[in-house]
Every structure is written in C-alpha cells, then in structure tokens.
Design an enzyme around this catalytic site. Structure first.
Site, PDB file in Angstrom:
ATOM      1  N   THR A 188       0.953  -1.000   0.009  1.00 18.19           N
ATOM      2  CA  THR A 188       0.077   0.081  -0.121  1.00 18.19           C
ATOM      3  C   THR A 188       1.025   1.326   0.042  1.00 18.19           C
ATOM      4  O   THR A 188       2.118   0.965   0.294  1.00 18.19           O
ATOM      5  CB  THR A 188      -0.762   0.105   1.303  1.00 18.19           C
ATOM      6  OG1 THR A 188      -0.038  -0.107   2.446  1.00 18.19           O
ATOM      7  CG2 THR A 188      -1.826  -1.010   1.178  1.00 18.19           C
ATOM      8  N   GLU A 227      -5.768  -3.023  -1.790  1.00 17.96           N
ATOM      9  CA  GLU A 227      -6.438  -3.865  -0.936  1.00 17.96           C
ATOM     10  C   GLU A 227      -7.806  -4.647  -1.577  1.00 17.96           C
ATOM     11  O   GLU A 227      -8.283  -5.668  -1.234  1.00 17.96           O
ATOM     12  CB  GLU A 227      -7.072  -3.570   0.245  1.00 17.96           C
ATOM     13  CG  GLU A 227      -5.994  -3.086   1.312  1.00 17.96           C
ATOM     14  CD  GLU A 227      -5.440  -1.723   1.161  1.00 17.96           C
ATOM     15  OE1 GLU A 227      -5.605  -1.175   0.059  1.00 17.96           O
ATOM     16  OE2 GLU A 227      -5.043  -1.166   2.316  1.00 17.96           O
ATOM     17  N   TRP A 271     -19.230  17.533   9.311  1.00 23.19           N
ATOM     18  CA  TRP A 271     -18.197  17.131   8.306  1.00 23.19           C
ATOM     19  C   TRP A 271     -18.228  18.004   7.042  1.00 23.19           C
ATOM     20  O   TRP A 271     -19.305  18.012   6.691  1.00 23.19           O
ATOM     21  CB  TRP A 271     -18.558  15.599   8.104  1.00 23.19           C
ATOM     22  CG  TRP A 271     -17.810  14.744   8.892  1.00 23.19           C
ATOM     23  CD1 TRP A 271     -17.369  14.922  10.230  1.00 23.19           C
ATOM     24  CD2 TRP A 271     -17.673  13.267   8.869  1.00 23.19           C
ATOM     25  NE1 TRP A 271     -17.105  13.854  10.670  1.00 23.19           N
ATOM     26  CE2 TRP A 271     -17.357  12.799  10.041  1.00 23.19           C
ATOM     27  CE3 TRP A 271     -18.215  12.518   7.523  1.00 23.19           C
ATOM     28  CZ2 TRP A 271     -16.976  11.343  10.123  1.00 23.19           C
ATOM     29  CZ3 TRP A 271     -17.966  11.122   7.981  1.00 23.19           C
ATOM     30  CH2 TRP A 271     -17.335  10.429   9.302  1.00 23.19           C
ATOM     31  N   LYS A 307     -13.436  18.925   9.943  1.00 21.27           N
ATOM     32  CA  LYS A 307     -14.506  18.763  10.983  1.00 21.27           C
ATOM     33  C   LYS A 307     -14.928  20.032  11.453  1.00 21.27           C
ATOM     34  O   LYS A 307     -13.995  20.501  12.364  1.00 21.27           O
ATOM     35  CB  LYS A 307     -14.229  17.666  12.114  1.00 21.27           C
ATOM     36  CG  LYS A 307     -15.261  16.783  12.165  1.00 21.27           C
ATOM     37  CD  LYS A 307     -15.047  15.479  13.192  1.00 21.27           C
ATOM     38  CE  LYS A 307     -16.144  14.784  13.668  1.00 21.27           C
ATOM     39  NZ  LYS A 307     -15.847  13.997  14.382  1.00 21.27           N
TER      40      LYS A 307
HETATM   41  P1  AMP Z   1      -4.323   2.846  -3.579  1.00 26.45           P
HETATM   42  O1  AMP Z   1      -4.448   1.784  -2.667  1.00 26.45           O
HETATM   43  O2  AMP Z   1      -3.158   3.462  -3.574  1.00 26.45           O
HETATM   44  O3  AMP Z   1      -4.927   2.707  -5.008  1.00 26.45           O
HETATM   45  O4  AMP Z   1      -5.363   3.856  -2.964  1.00 26.45           O
HETATM   46  C1  AMP Z   1      -6.703   3.743  -2.887  1.00 26.45           C
HETATM   47  C2  AMP Z   1      -7.433   4.996  -2.184  1.00 26.45           C
HETATM   48  O5  AMP Z   1      -7.549   5.945  -3.386  1.00 26.45           O
HETATM   49  C3  AMP Z   1      -8.957   4.749  -1.857  1.00 26.45           C
HETATM   50  O6  AMP Z   1      -9.123   4.338  -0.853  1.00 26.45           O
HETATM   51  C4  AMP Z   1      -9.461   6.132  -2.106  1.00 26.45           C
HETATM   52  O7  AMP Z   1      -9.083   6.928  -1.060  1.00 26.45           O
HETATM   53  C5  AMP Z   1      -8.518   6.795  -3.184  1.00 26.45           C
HETATM   54  N1  AMP Z   1      -9.383   6.626  -4.473  1.00 26.45           N
HETATM   55  C6  AMP Z   1      -9.475   5.528  -5.391  1.00 26.45           C
HETATM   56  N2  AMP Z   1     -10.115   5.691  -6.473  1.00 26.45           N
HETATM   57  C7  AMP Z   1     -10.789   7.172  -6.308  1.00 26.45           C
HETATM   58  C8  AMP Z   1     -11.664   7.798  -6.762  1.00 26.45           C
HETATM   59  N3  AMP Z   1     -12.044   7.377  -8.297  1.00 26.45           N
HETATM   60  N4  AMP Z   1     -12.154   8.915  -6.113  1.00 26.45           N
HETATM   61  C9  AMP Z   1     -11.803   9.256  -5.214  1.00 26.45           C
HETATM   62  N5  AMP Z   1     -10.691   8.482  -4.478  1.00 26.45           N
HETATM   63  C10 AMP Z   1     -10.278   7.429  -5.057  1.00 26.45           C
END
Ligand code: AMP
Length: 547
Positions: free
Chosen positions: A186, A331, A449, A444
């Site tokens: 991650t 994940e 929110w 917040k």
């Molecule tokens: P990663 O594991 O690095 O791909 O990050 C995942 C996170 O990216 C998610 O939990 C979201 O917070 C953010 N994310 C992925 N796609 C989107 C999207 N289309 N719009 C907003 N946030 C996104």
C-alpha cells in the site's frame, strides 16, 4: 450432490495460454527505456515468458519465492508478470517512486530473492543493493549492448542473455488456485506500507470482472494503453484483461508526458486508456495547447483519486472521449466500482447524466459494499447520508501480508467480515457510490463534516486553476475549517477573493474555504495522489497564524 464439471484451477498462466492459442498474432507495442519502439505478439510473449520461467528456475527461484521488479510498463515487465506467477513464484512489483529507504524496507519485508529492473532505475538499485538483506540476484532488463559498462553491483545479469540462454519449452505447472501470485504494498502515506498478497484465483476472478462491458469494457477490438503503472496494483489488472480478451497492448515505458502519450495514442490507434487524474492533466494540456484531437481514443478509465468533473467534461464534450470513473484500492486488486450508466439513466438530461458519471460508480459483480455510521450500523442508500465505506468479495484482502496490523476486517451481525476502506461515501438509491473524502482528510468544522473532494472539484472548474487541494486547518472557534491550496495554470492570474467568490451558489455558504494559499506545486505521492498530510503539516496552522 456436486456438479459434474471439470475442476480446472483459475491460474494466471491460463490467461497467457489462451492469448497464445487464440490471439497469437495480436500486437504488443512498447516504448522502451532504450529509446526504441518495440513490437511483439502474444505468441512471442508466451514463448519468451516460458524462457524466463526456465531462467528463473536456473537462478534457483522456487515456488512461493518473491521476485521483485522495478520497471516501467513494457513487454519485458509483462513477460515477468507471467513467468514469475505462472511458475508458482510471487511477483513483487516495487514502486520506484518511493524513497530508497522505503524500497529497502519493503524488499526486506517481502524477503525478495531476486530483483529485475529497468536501466532507468540503476542509480536507485545501486543505492539499495548493499542494504537489502535477501536479494541475491540483480537482473537489468535490457540487452548486452545497453548493459552498464561498470556498476557497483557485483554479478549484474543481463535479461536478454538470460532469455537467449534458456529454452522456450516449459510446461506451466498446475497448483491450487489459492496459491499466492503477486504482492503489492500500500502507498503508506502514514506509517510503513503493508503488503497485499494476491492469489491466482483472486486475480483471474478480478480479470473476468474488469473486462465486462459495464466495467472497463475490454475486447479483442481494443488497443489498450495502460498509463497506470504496472508497479501500482498491477496496472489495475489491464495486463491480465488484455490477455484474456486478446486486446492489443501499448506500453508507454517511461514516456508519461503529454506529447509522448499523445503520439502513442495516435500511432497505435489506442481506443482505451487508464490512469490517475494528474497524468491526464499533462495530456490534456498538451492536446489543448496544440489544438489536437483524439482520432481513435474513445474511452478512458480515471481513478486512483477523484476525477474532477471539469476534467471529465473536457474529455467528453471537447474530445468525445468517454470517461469511466472508477474507484478501488490496492487491497481490492484494485477495482470496486465503475460509474457506468444504467439503462434507465441513459435518457436523462445531460447535466443529470453527467452528475451520475461523476460519482465513483456502482459495484461490479464480485464486490459488495455498504456504508456505516459511527456506531457501525448500516446507513440508507439515499445519496445524502455519508458513512465509512466497507467492502467484501473474493478479490478483497482478508489480511495483510504476514498478518501485519492484525485482523483488518469488521464483523457484521451475521458474522461476515467486511474490509473498512477508510473512505467516506454516500450511496444513492441506484447503487451509485460517491466518495466525499478519505476519513483522515475529512474537515470537521464545529462538529459537522465538510467533504474536501467537493471543494477541490469546484476549484478545479475555475479556468485559472491547475491543481487544488483542500485541507483541514486548525481554527480557534470551529476546531477545523477548510483551507484551499492552489497551483495556478502557467501565466494565469486569479486572486484569493475571486476564487472564494467562485464558490458562491455552488456550495453551502459555510463550506466555503476560509482562505486560499497559492503554491508552486502540490506534493504528490508515489502513485500520483496528493499528499495532503504533507500540506497539513505545512499549512495546518495557517488560519491560527493569520488571526
Ligand atoms: P491505492 O491503494 O493507493 O490505490 O489507494 C486507494 C485509495 O485511493 C482509495 O481508498 C481512495 O481513497 C482513493 N481513490 C481511488 N479511486 C478513487 C476515486 N475514483 N475517487 C476518489 N478517491 C479514489
């Protein structure tokens, strides 16, 4: 009573075998680090992957061993995708944009045995080679002519020599489909990154799902250019889906600037692409400045962070490119939702349709989702109430690699485990999910929110704004208030007051940011996401200091 159907395990090698037998002539085009444009076919990919499987065995790589890559999107990386996982080892795609210390931490944690890397990353590998504990073999993904003349790394091996010295006769082994296939860490914007270990089964099921028409919609008629790196959640699964469907694959290598991408889109008649919003900004800037059009590209998948509606509008209205807004996580292999319209929505008026497409979308089959309140109870799908988004499904993580961080799942009343995503979202009556924030980015204000994504999207719609981040700044009275951090477009002028006035009528008045900070650049993480925690460290006290 059992059904009486064949028990064939879902293995990644089966995707390659299919592509070779049924789409052997289909092209794979790569812009390589060496500077050339390389052309091959699925037939050749399969043969070279078998060679590399033999080469891996010769290097002593056994089933379950981790083999790391530091590489761009290209045909050799694709060969390793199949050679490593197909032979039963685990492909660990390291992210070269991480700091060297983090690369060392991750490689040690994964206990990588070998590292294959593109020439570009020689300086990085030289910086870490003497520090990593388990990597015994270093292979440069190039030919003899391009091998570095001298290197600090002893016994540096040459990829093309390994391939040439190995036979292309290799029978892909059969094993339990639950065996590990690949490993991604991650982003780890806070704390150490954690490993997500995919299985053959999870990968093949995810591949079926993303290829479907209402997901990424991949076919044998498509020419697919994944801009999203193969070191970031397996380029969202496209290297697998392209094999499954027999699509042409076009790899941009290190050329991620607007001009290089545009040229490949046009020459290779690309129909489908995928990437994070920050990449598209560069491409759109180039296309706009040179008054160009896309002659074949008709769809692009945008995800990884929220696609600003202004960008979606430009793609759709100005360039006739349909934006597929998608959401997912490392994940989740990563795809969870895609904003493809339903039949009942196609006839709606354009602004309503557009508002639906701008959401993160509805669940693809295989992923279930729900939103929960602070007490853990499920919230209604009314498109208004927001809560933490939870997911489950066969390509969603059960636990992190080596059990890091304990059990991440939250049990519901029936005892089923759900993965809490850390995203805050609404779900509407049609099942379309909209992310309002990362839970740690929510602002917040006086106990209420405020979603930062909405505020960023509005700023991004202003013609002078190139990039915008909205962060929580500490406030003496309201605890936190939104602060807008803005990068202006080159040669564009806009003042704080003009930007704040731009919010009028577009959002509840109390959501309007308290102030604007103009910066040269917003820090981006290794996967192209804005590093808001860095901004908060820098500007979190801005309102206190000002008052
Ligand atoms: P990663 O594991 O690095 O791909 O990050 C995942 C996170 O990216 C998610 O939990 C979201 O917070 C953010 N994310 C992925 N796609 C989107 C999207 N289309 N719009 C907003 N946030 C996104």
């Amino acid at each position: 009573m059992n059904g009486s159907m064949m028990q064939l395990p879902l293995l990644i090698s089966s995707l390659l075998v299919h592509a070779e037998r049924h789409h052997g002539e289909q092209e794979i085009v790569s812009r390589r680090v060496e500077g050339d444009i390389h052309r091959t076919t699925y037939r050749e990919l399969a043969a070279r992957s078998r060679r590399m499987a033999n080469a891996l065995a010769g290097l002593g790589i056994k089933s379950g061993d981790r083999v790391a890559t530091l590489a761009w999107n290209g045909h050799r990386h694709l060969e390793l995708y199949y050679a490593v996982s197909g032979s039963g080892a685990v492909l660990h795609t390291l992210n070269p944009r991480l700091h060297a210390d983090q690369v060392v931490y991750i490689a040690d944690h994964a206990e990588d045995e070998a590292l294959f890397f593109d020439l570009t990353f020689l300086p990085l590998v030289e910086a870490i080679a003497h520090r990593v504990k388990t990597i015994k073999t270093f292979v440069v993904m190039t030919d003899r002519a391009h091998m570095p003349a001298a290197s600090k790394i002893p016994n540096l091996l040459c990829y093309e020599e390994l391939a040439a010295a190995s036979s292309d006769a290799f029978a892909w082994p059969s094993f339990d489909e639950n065996q590990a296939s690949s490993l991604c860490y991650t982003s780890g914007t806070t704390g150490n990154p954690k490993g997500v270990l995919y299985s053959h089964r999870s990968t093949v099921l995810h591949t079926f799902a993303i290829a479907l028409p209402d997901a990424l919609n991949c076919s044998a008629r498509d020419s697919i250019l994944p801009v999203v790196p193969m070191f970031h959640v397996n380029a969202w699964g496209l290297p697998y889906a392209a094999c499954m469907m027999g699509s042409k694959l076009v790899f941009p290598g290190p050329g991620l600037d607007g001009k290089s991408l545009y040229e490949l889109f046009e020459y290779e008649r690309v129909t489908l692409s995928a990437g994070v919003p920050t990449v598209w900004q560069g491409l759109l800037g180039y296309v706009d400045a040179n008054d160009l059009k896309f002659s074949t590209m008709r769809r692009t998948v945008i995800g990884g962070s929220a696609c600003p509606p202004a960008m979606m509008k430009t793609f759709q209205e100005r360039y006739d490119v349909q934006v597929l807004h998608a959401w997912g996580m490392t994940e989740m292999s990563p795809v969870g939702t895609v904003a493809a319209l339903k039949g009942s929505q196609v006839g709606l008026d354009a602004p309503t349709r557009f508002a639906i497409q701008a959401k993160q979308g509805r669940a693809v089959y295989g992923v279930d989702m729900k939103i929960v309140g602070a007490d853990g109870a499920e919230l209604p799908w009314d498109g208004v109430q927001s809560g933490e988004l939870m997911v489950r499904g066969p390509w969603v993580i059960d636990q992190y690699f080596k059990g890091e961080g304990g059990d991440p799942l939250v049990k519901d009343g029936e005892g089923d485990g759900w993965f809490p995503t850390g995203d805050v979202a609404t779900i509407d009556a049609s099942g379309f999910m909209q992310i309002t924030d990362r839970s740690k980015d929510v602002i917040k204000s006086g106990g209420e929110w405020i979603g930062s994504i909405d505020l960023e999207n509005i700023a991004m719609a202003h013609p002078s704004v190139a990039m915008a981040a909205c962060i929580a700044a500490t406030h003496a009275k309201w605890d936190e208030r939104p602060l807008l951090v803005v990068v202006k477009k080159p040669n564009a002028e806009v003042t704080r007051d003009e930007l704040l006035a731009f919010y009028e009528g577009r959002i509840a008045k109390w959501w309007t940011p308290d102030d604007v900070v103009f910066v040269e650049a917003i820090p981006l993480g290794a996967t192209g996401k804005m590093l808001k925690n860095r901004l908060r460290e820098q500007y979190g006290r801005h309102l206190l200091d000002k008052s």
